[in-house]
Design a protein around this motif. Structure first.
Motif, mmCIF file in Angstrom:
data_model
loop_
_atom_site.group_PDB
_atom_site.id
_atom_site.type_symbol
_atom_site.label_atom_id
_atom_site.label_comp_id
_atom_site.label_asym_id
_atom_site.label_seq_id
_atom_site.Cartn_x
_atom_site.Cartn_y
_atom_site.Cartn_z
ATOM 1 N N ASP A 1 0.829 -1.209 0.000
ATOM 2 C CA ASP A 1 0.000 0.000 0.000
ATOM 3 C C ASP A 1 0.863 1.259 0.000
ATOM 4 N N ALA A 2 1.907 1.243 0.806
ATOM 5 C CA ALA A 2 2.792 2.406 0.874
ATOM 6 C C ALA A 2 3.464 2.658 -0.468
ATOM 7 N N LEU A 3 3.893 1.595 -1.107
ATOM 8 C CA LEU A 3 4.564 1.739 -2.393
ATOM 9 C C LEU A 3 3.593 2.238 -3.465
ATOM 10 N N THR A 4 2.368 1.729 -3.413
ATOM 11 C CA THR A 4 1.367 2.176 -4.382
ATOM 12 C C THR A 4 1.067 3.647 -4.217
ATOM 13 N N ASP A 5 0.895 4.087 -2.971
ATOM 14 C CA ASP A 5 0.616 5.505 -2.701
ATOM 15 C C ASP A 5 1.779 6.376 -3.147
ATOM 16 N N ALA A 6 2.977 5.948 -2.848
ATOM 17 C CA ALA A 6 4.156 6.744 -3.189
ATOM 18 C C ALA A 6 4.302 6.876 -4.705
ATOM 19 N N ARG A 7 4.074 5.777 -5.427
ATOM 20 C CA ARG A 7 4.225 5.823 -6.885
ATOM 21 C C ARG A 7 3.121 6.657 -7.539
ATOM 22 N N SER A 8 1.916 6.565 -6.988
ATOM 23 C CA SER A 8 0.787 7.267 -7.622
ATOM 24 C C SER A 8 0.818 8.760 -7.369
ATOM 25 N N HIS A 9 1.524 9.198 -6.298
ATOM 26 C CA HIS A 9 1.557 10.625 -5.974
ATOM 27 C C HIS A 9 2.939 11.239 -6.183
ATOM 28 N N ASN A 10 3.863 10.454 -6.635
ATOM 29 C CA ASN A 10 5.217 10.968 -6.813
ATOM 30 C C ASN A 10 5.269 11.920 -8.028
#
Length: 233
Positions: free
Chosen positions: A224-233
Motif C-alpha cells: 500500500d505504501a509503495l502504491t501511494d508513493a508511486r501514484s503521488h510521486n
C-alpha cells in the motif's frame, strides 16, 4: 463608554439598512477569549448612497440556552428585532453546513424560512468562495489544493510514513520549522490558505520522501505504501 460607541456605530448601520430596505444575515458560532460561545451577526445589504454591496458586523450575541436549531433561530431573530430591524425585509441567510444551522427540518435556516419565506438560505460565503476557488480561481492555488488533499492522508494516518517525511524535511530543508502537512479546512478560508502555503513550502520534501519510499521498495515498505508513493510521486 465602549457600549455607547457600539450603539452609535450599530445605529448608523441600521439606518443604512433601513434605507436599503432588504438585507441578508450572515452568522457563525465563535468562542471568545473568556471561553463563552457567541454568535457573530453580519448584515449584507446594498448601500443606497454608493450602490455598493456592504457586509457590516452588527454585533456578537452570547448564547447559553443551547445550540439547537430552534434556540439559534430564536437568538438570531430576537437579536435582529432588538437592533430595530424589520424581519419582513430579511431576504437571505448564510450559515455553515452544520446540522443545527442547515438541517432541512429543524435547522436554524429552515425554521427562520418557515416564518419568513423570502429569507433564502445559502452556505456561508467562505464555503462558496472555497468551492469557486477550485473552479475559477488562480490555477496554482487550485493545483496545490488538490495535491494537498491527496498527499495529506498518505502521511497523517501512517506514523511510519510521517517519520519518513520528517526525515526528508530534515535532510532537504533543515531550517524548516514545519514538519507536517496541514488539513484543508472546509469552512475557514484562512486555514485553507495556510495549508496550501505549508504544502507549497514542503513540496520538494514530500517528493523526496516518496522517491525514497519507492527506492527502498518492499524491503521496508508495504504494498500500500509503495502504491501511494508511486501514484503521488
Amino acid at each position: 463608554m465602549i457600549n455607547i460607541v457600539a450603539d452609535q456605530v450599530r445605529s448608523k448601520i441600521v439606518g443604512k439598512i433601513e434605507a436599503a430596505k432588504w438585507y441578508t444575515v450572515i452568522s457563525d458560532e465563535v468562542t471568545d477569549a473568556s471561553n463563552k460561545e457567541k454568535l457573530s451577526l453580519v448584515l449584507r445589504y446594498v448601500d443606497s448612497d454608493t450602490l455598493l454591496v456592504r457586509e457590516d458586523l452588527i454585533g456578537f450575541v452570547e448564547y447559553n440556552t443551547g445550540i439547537t436549531g430552534r434556540e439559534l433561530a430564536n437568538k438570531i431573530t430576537s437579536s435582529l428585532q432588538a437592533f430595530g430591524l424589520d424581519l419582513s425585509n430579511l431576504r437571505g441567510q448564510a450559515y455553515d453546513g452544520a446540522g443545527n444551522m442547515a438541517g432541512s427540518v429543524n435547522g436554524t435556516a429552515a425554521l427562520i424560512s418557515a416564518q419568513y419565506p423570502l429569507a433564502l438560505y445559502l452556505h456561508c460565503l467562505t464555503l462558496s468562495e472555497s468551492s469557486c476557488c477550485q473552479v475559477i480561481a488562480d490555477y496554482q492555488c487550485s493545483k496545490y489544493d488538490g495535491c494537498n488533499r491527496k498527499g495529506l492522508p498518505i502521511f497523517s494516518v501512517h506514523p511510519k510514513r510521517q517519520t519518513a517525511l520528517e526525515k526528508a524535511i530534515s535532510d532537504t530543508q533543515p531550517t524548516s520549522k514545519v514538519h507536517k502537512l496541514k488539513d484543508m479546512c472546509r469552512t475557514r478560508w484562512v486555514q485553507r490558505v495556510d495549508a496550501i502555503q505549508v504544502f507549497k513550502s514542503l513540496h520538494q520534501c514530500t517528493v523526496t520522501c516518496m522517491e525514497g519510499i519507492c527506492n527502498d521498495g518492499p524491503r521496508l515498505w508495504s504494498p500500500d505504501a509503495l502504491t501511494d508513493a508511486r501514484s503521488h510521486n
